[in-house]
Design a protein around this motif. Structure first.
Motif, PDB file in Angstrom:
ATOM      1  N   MET A 101       0.827  -1.199   0.000  1.00 29.28           N
ATOM      2  CA  MET A 101       0.000   0.000   0.000  1.00 29.28           C
ATOM      3  C   MET A 101       0.865   1.254   0.000  1.00 29.28           C
ATOM      4  SD  MET A 101      -3.398  -0.732   2.325  1.00 29.28           S
ATOM      5  CE  MET A 101      -2.510  -1.203   3.819  1.00 29.28           C
ATOM      6  N   MET A 102       1.955   1.230   0.766  1.00 28.78           N
ATOM      7  CA  MET A 102       2.864   2.373   0.781  1.00 28.78           C
ATOM      8  C   MET A 102       3.507   2.575  -0.591  1.00 28.78           C
ATOM      9  SD  MET A 102       2.708   3.731   3.801  1.00 28.78           S
ATOM     10  CE  MET A 102       4.183   4.707   4.056  1.00 28.78           C
ATOM     11  N   PHE A 103       3.883   1.473  -1.248  1.00 29.61           N
ATOM     12  CA  PHE A 103       4.471   1.576  -2.579  1.00 29.61           C
ATOM     13  C   PHE A 103       3.479   2.164  -3.582  1.00 29.61           C
ATOM     14  CE2 PHE A 103       7.650  -2.047  -1.675  1.00 29.61           C
ATOM     15  CZ  PHE A 103       8.608  -1.125  -1.284  1.00 29.61           C
ATOM     16  N   CYS A 104       2.204   1.815  -3.452  1.00 30.14           N
ATOM     17  CA  CYS A 104       1.190   2.336  -4.364  1.00 30.14           C
ATOM     18  C   CYS A 104       1.039   3.851  -4.211  1.00 30.14           C
ATOM     19  CB  CYS A 104      -0.162   1.664  -4.107  1.00 30.14           C
ATOM     20  SG  CYS A 104      -0.231  -0.075  -4.603  1.00 30.14           S
ATOM     21  N   PHE A 152       5.880  12.211  -7.457  1.00 28.49           N
ATOM     22  CA  PHE A 152       5.658  13.067  -8.630  1.00 28.49           C
ATOM     23  C   PHE A 152       5.049  14.408  -8.229  1.00 28.49           C
ATOM     24  CE2 PHE A 152       2.443  14.538 -11.713  1.00 28.49           C
ATOM     25  CZ  PHE A 152       3.302  14.988 -12.703  1.00 28.49           C
ATOM     26  N   ALA A 153       3.985  14.355  -7.414  1.00 27.77           N
ATOM     27  CA  ALA A 153       3.290  15.586  -7.041  1.00 27.77           C
ATOM     28  C   ALA A 153       4.143  16.478  -6.158  1.00 27.77           C
ATOM     29  CB  ALA A 153       1.979  15.243  -6.324  1.00 27.77           C
ATOM     30  N   SER A 154       4.854  15.881  -5.183  1.00 26.11           N
ATOM     31  CA  SER A 154       5.618  16.699  -4.239  1.00 26.11           C
ATOM     32  C   SER A 154       6.806  17.381  -4.904  1.00 26.11           C
ATOM     33  CB  SER A 154       6.082  15.842  -3.053  1.00 26.11           C
ATOM     34  OG  SER A 154       6.956  14.821  -3.479  1.00 26.11           O
ATOM     35  N   ILE A 155       7.571  16.641  -5.720  1.00 30.18           N
ATOM     36  CA  ILE A 155       8.738  17.245  -6.372  1.00 30.18           C
ATOM     37  C   ILE A 155       8.309  18.242  -7.444  1.00 30.18           C
ATOM     38  CG2 ILE A 155      10.740  16.809  -7.843  1.00 30.18           C
ATOM     39  CD1 ILE A 155      11.212  14.241  -6.386  1.00 30.18           C
ATOM     40  N   SER A 156       7.398  17.826  -8.307  1.00 29.20           N
ATOM     41  CA  SER A 156       6.942  18.717  -9.370  1.00 29.20           C
ATOM     42  C   SER A 156       6.285  19.961  -8.790  1.00 29.20           C
ATOM     43  CB  SER A 156       5.950  17.991 -10.290  1.00 29.20           C
ATOM     44  OG  SER A 156       6.567  16.906 -10.940  1.00 29.20           O
ATOM     45  N   LEU A 175      -2.816  17.600  -4.873  1.00 33.29           N
ATOM     46  CA  LEU A 175      -2.584  16.158  -4.934  1.00 33.29           C
ATOM     47  C   LEU A 175      -1.610  15.729  -3.841  1.00 33.29           C
ATOM     48  CD1 LEU A 175      -2.980  13.439  -6.327  1.00 33.29           C
ATOM     49  CD2 LEU A 175      -1.138  14.063  -7.920  1.00 33.29           C
ATOM     50  N   THR A 176      -0.595  16.539  -3.580  1.00 36.66           N
ATOM     51  CA  THR A 176       0.349  16.220  -2.505  1.00 36.66           C
ATOM     52  C   THR A 176      -0.356  16.127  -1.164  1.00 36.66           C
ATOM     53  OG1 THR A 176       2.142  17.354  -3.676  1.00 36.66           O
ATOM     54  CG2 THR A 176       2.448  16.958  -1.322  1.00 36.66           C
ATOM     55  N   GLN A 177      -1.219  17.085  -0.882  1.00 36.38           N
ATOM     56  CA  GLN A 177      -1.942  17.084   0.394  1.00 36.38           C
ATOM     57  C   GLN A 177      -2.859  15.880   0.514  1.00 36.38           C
ATOM     58  OE1 GLN A 177      -1.079  19.227   2.784  1.00 36.38           O
ATOM     59  NE2 GLN A 177       0.401  19.981   1.274  1.00 36.38           N
ATOM     60  N   VAL A 178      -3.521  15.512  -0.574  1.00 31.10           N
ATOM     61  CA  VAL A 178      -4.421  14.351  -0.560  1.00 31.10           C
ATOM     62  C   VAL A 178      -3.626  13.069  -0.297  1.00 31.10           C
ATOM     63  CG1 VAL A 178      -5.911  12.893  -1.991  1.00 31.10           C
ATOM     64  CG2 VAL A 178      -6.181  15.375  -2.026  1.00 31.10           C
ATOM     65  N   MET A 179      -2.472  12.927  -0.943  1.00 28.88           N
ATOM     66  CA  MET A 179      -1.678  11.718  -0.762  1.00 28.88           C
ATOM     67  C   MET A 179      -1.132  11.612   0.658  1.00 28.88           C
ATOM     68  SD  MET A 179      -2.259  10.379  -3.567  1.00 28.88           S
ATOM     69  CE  MET A 179      -1.394   8.882  -3.148  1.00 28.88           C
ATOM     70  N   LEU A 180      -0.789  12.747   1.266  1.00 24.23           N
ATOM     71  CA  LEU A 180      -0.323  12.713   2.654  1.00 24.23           C
ATOM     72  C   LEU A 180      -1.444  12.289   3.599  1.00 24.23           C
ATOM     73  CD1 LEU A 180       1.925  15.914   2.780  1.00 24.23           C
ATOM     74  CD2 LEU A 180       2.680  13.536   2.850  1.00 24.23           C
ATOM     75  N   LYS A 181      -2.667  12.715   3.325  1.00 25.77           N
ATOM     76  CA  LYS A 181      -3.810  12.256   4.123  1.00 25.77           C
ATOM     77  C   LYS A 181      -4.048  10.763   3.905  1.00 25.77           C
ATOM     78  CE  LYS A 181      -5.145  15.989   6.242  1.00 25.77           C
ATOM     79  NZ  LYS A 181      -5.132  16.072   7.723  1.00 25.77           N
ATOM     80  N   THR A 197       6.493   9.475   5.462  1.00 26.73           N
ATOM     81  CA  THR A 197       6.759   9.769   6.873  1.00 26.73           C
ATOM     82  C   THR A 197       7.786  10.880   7.018  1.00 26.73           C
ATOM     83  OG1 THR A 197       6.322   7.453   7.410  1.00 26.73           O
ATOM     84  CG2 THR A 197       7.440   8.763   9.073  1.00 26.73           C
ATOM     85  N   ASN A 198       8.835  10.848   6.211  1.00 26.66           N
ATOM     86  CA  ASN A 198       9.834  11.915   6.254  1.00 26.66           C
ATOM     87  C   ASN A 198       9.217  13.273   5.928  1.00 26.66           C
ATOM     88  OD1 ASN A 198      12.340  10.832   7.070  1.00 26.66           O
ATOM     89  ND2 ASN A 198      12.687   9.920   5.067  1.00 26.66           N
ATOM     90  N   LEU A 199       8.327  13.298   4.939  1.00 28.22           N
ATOM     91  CA  LEU A 199       7.679  14.556   4.567  1.00 28.22           C
ATOM     92  C   LEU A 199       6.807  15.078   5.699  1.00 28.22           C
ATOM     93  CD1 LEU A 199       6.664  13.804   0.863  1.00 28.22           C
ATOM     94  CD2 LEU A 199       8.447  15.367   1.646  1.00 28.22           C
ATOM     95  N   GLN A 200       6.104  14.171   6.370  1.00 24.03           N
ATOM     96  CA  GLN A 200       5.263  14.587   7.493  1.00 24.03           C
ATOM     97  C   GLN A 200       6.093  15.175   8.621  1.00 24.03           C
ATOM     98  OE1 GLN A 200       3.224  10.867   8.294  1.00 24.03           O
ATOM     99  NE2 GLN A 200       1.351  11.584   7.304  1.00 24.03           N
ATOM    100  N   GLU A 201       7.189  14.514   8.985  1.00 16.45           N
ATOM    101  CA  GLU A 201       8.020  14.998  10.085  1.00 16.45           C
ATOM    102  C   GLU A 201       8.755  16.286   9.708  1.00 16.45           C
ATOM    103  OE1 GLU A 201       7.832  13.660  13.147  1.00 16.45           O
ATOM    104  OE2 GLU A 201       6.266  12.522  12.132  1.00 16.45           O
ATOM    105  N   ALA A 202       9.138  16.415   8.453  1.00 13.68           N
ATOM    106  CA  ALA A 202       9.781  17.651   7.999  1.00 13.68           C
ATOM    107  C   ALA A 202       8.818  18.830   8.105  1.00 13.68           C
ATOM    108  CB  ALA A 202      10.281  17.495   6.569  1.00 13.68           C
ATOM    109  N   GLU A 203       7.567  18.606   7.738  1.00 11.92           N
ATOM    110  CA  GLU A 203       6.556  19.658   7.847  1.00 11.92           C
ATOM    111  C   GLU A 203       6.331  20.038   9.307  1.00 11.92           C
ATOM    112  OE1 GLU A 203       1.875  20.533   6.598  1.00 11.92           O
ATOM    113  OE2 GLU A 203       2.766  18.543   6.288  1.00 11.92           O
TER     114      GLU A 203
END
Length: 421
Positions: free
Chosen positions: A47-50, A57-61, A176-182, A272-278
């Motif tokens: 599920m994490m890989f999916c 893509f969304a976060s970097i772009s 899209l980035t925010q949706v994927m983090l949720k 997880t890294n993105l969440q903790e960085a935020e």
């Protein structure tokens, strides 16, 4: 972050740790049961890989597209890659010195079995696959993470050039980035069950191997990884974040470390890294470039293991790893640790690089030894690789946002907490 949210966060981490410990106990007592429940852990990892491909893509772009300055984007990327190379070289030097002090193999092996290594990529194929996929569909796989990152960077720059940092595509990428983090947050509720199954299977599969012929190497490698977290990481955090860097880092690094240790995947730890960085207050454009890029290029733990593998095989063959070999060993460690992660389907390319350079006449003998060591050190190596991405974002922030970036972030968080009250 208020006290209640901090308590909830640590309560969840404690639950995951308890699940890991219980899984190890169950896997040791009943290996058959440990392997039987392995699919429950695989479900979580899959599920994490999916999620990872659309999130990367969304976060970097989105990070590049939303920048007001393309010069800043280039500075972030250049600083990030430079720091990855430096920390990887430091890790390789540390392990080289340890291998001289504590050789993993004390006596040469005289009856080593040989195995076929199967197909491998040529150097030209590695260069092509390092940066590109055959078509767009080929990008939609976590096995092509570095080509996906290259595509995402170029897509972000193109969007920024077309929309000047504000337009419908930029806003869509951010949404899209925010949706994927949720999405990640929802899946995380299943993590304790998954971690119980993952560690039960790990103990059932590798427990006996760790205590046998590779035990001496593991006794050096495993403690080193944890010592590195409590020595090098604090130094990096202090350099990047100043006087509050160390304490802030330790407040947030536990979750990435645990997730990476359990999943054995740098890619699966990106969310997880993105969440903790935020939560730390790291600039969004910094974290959304450093963390995904680090999943394929920041490999301090893999540099550790590369040097260990070279020393191990040399010892098994009765050859001494002399001090004169330090420079080539470090260079190969850094190159292979980065290169092997960018080759689709090339999980053993790093081992082949080592064989082709140091053991060209004994590939059939050396290769299976290297693969076995790689499997045994994978969990702590991934922990160093992945959690280190979060720490590197501190140093990148210092160069990009100034040495007071963390103090400013803490003041903003305190002001927000006071206004909320």
């Amino acid at each position: 972050m208020n006290k209640k949210s901090v308590m909830n966060n640590y309560r969840f981490l404690a639950l995951m740790l308890a699940a890991m410990i219980l899984g190890c106990i169950v896997g040791w007592i009943s290996p058959k049961f440990g392997t039987t429940i392995a699919p429950f852990g695989t479900v979580f990892i899959n599920m994490m890989f999916c999620i990872v491909v659309p999130l990367v893509f969304a976060s970097i772009s989105g990070a590049v597209a939303g920048m007001n300055s393309r010069k800043r984007a280039g500075k972030i990327m250049g600083t990030t890659i430079a720091i990855f190379l430096v920390t990887g070289a430091i890790a390789a030097v540390i392990m080289f010195v340890l291998m001289k002090l504590f050789p993993p193999v004390l006596h040469a092996w005289h009856n080593m079995a040989s195995e076929d290594i199967g197909e491998h990529a040529t150097m030209s194929q590695m260069i092509v696959n390092f940066f590109t996929a055959e078509d767009f569909v080929g990008l939609l796989s976590r096995k092509a993470m570095l080509p996906l990152i290259v595509f995402s960077l170029l897509f972000g720059f193109a969007t920024n050039h077309a929309e000047q940092g504000d337009g419908p595509v930029t806003r869509w990428l951010d949404g899209l980035t925010q949706v994927m983090l949720k999405f990640v947050q929802i899946i995380t509720y299943y993590a304790p069950i998954a971690f119980f199954a993952i560690f039960a299977n790990l103990m059932a599969t590798y427990g006996s191997a760790i205590t046998q012929s590779y035990g001496r190497a593991m006794l050096v490698y495993y403690p080193l990884c944890f010592i590195y977290i409590f020595t090098a990481f604090p130094l990096f955090a202090w350099f990047g974040g100043g006087k509050h860097g160390i304490s802030t880092m330790f407040k947030h690094i536990a979750k990435p470390a645990i997730v990476s240790l359990g999943t054995c995947s740098s890619v699966a730890t990106i969310p997880t890294n993105l969440q903790e960085a935020e939560a730390t207050g790291i600039s969004k454009d910094v974290s959304e470039m450093v963390c995904p890029l680090g999943a394929t290029m920041h490999m301090d733990g893999s540099c550790f293991s590369c040097v260990l593998k070279i020393a191990f095989v040399m010892g098994a063959m009765g050859t001494d790893m002399s001090w004169k070999m330090m420079i080539p060993v470090i260079a190969v460690a850094v190159f292979s640790s980065v290169g092997m992660s960018g080759v689709p389907g090339g999980g053993y390319i790093g081992e082949y690089i080592i064989c082709s350079i140091f053991f060209p006449n004994n590939v059939e003998v050396a290769f299976p030894i290297l693969v076995a060591i790689g499997n045994l050190v994978d969990p702590p190596a991934t922990m160093i690789n992945s959690s280190g991405d979060y720490v590197v974002s501190y140093m990148v922030s210092r160069f990009v946002d100034g040495k007071d970036w963390l103090n400013n972030a803490i003041r903003r968080q305190q002001a927000e907490a006071a206004s909320a009250e």
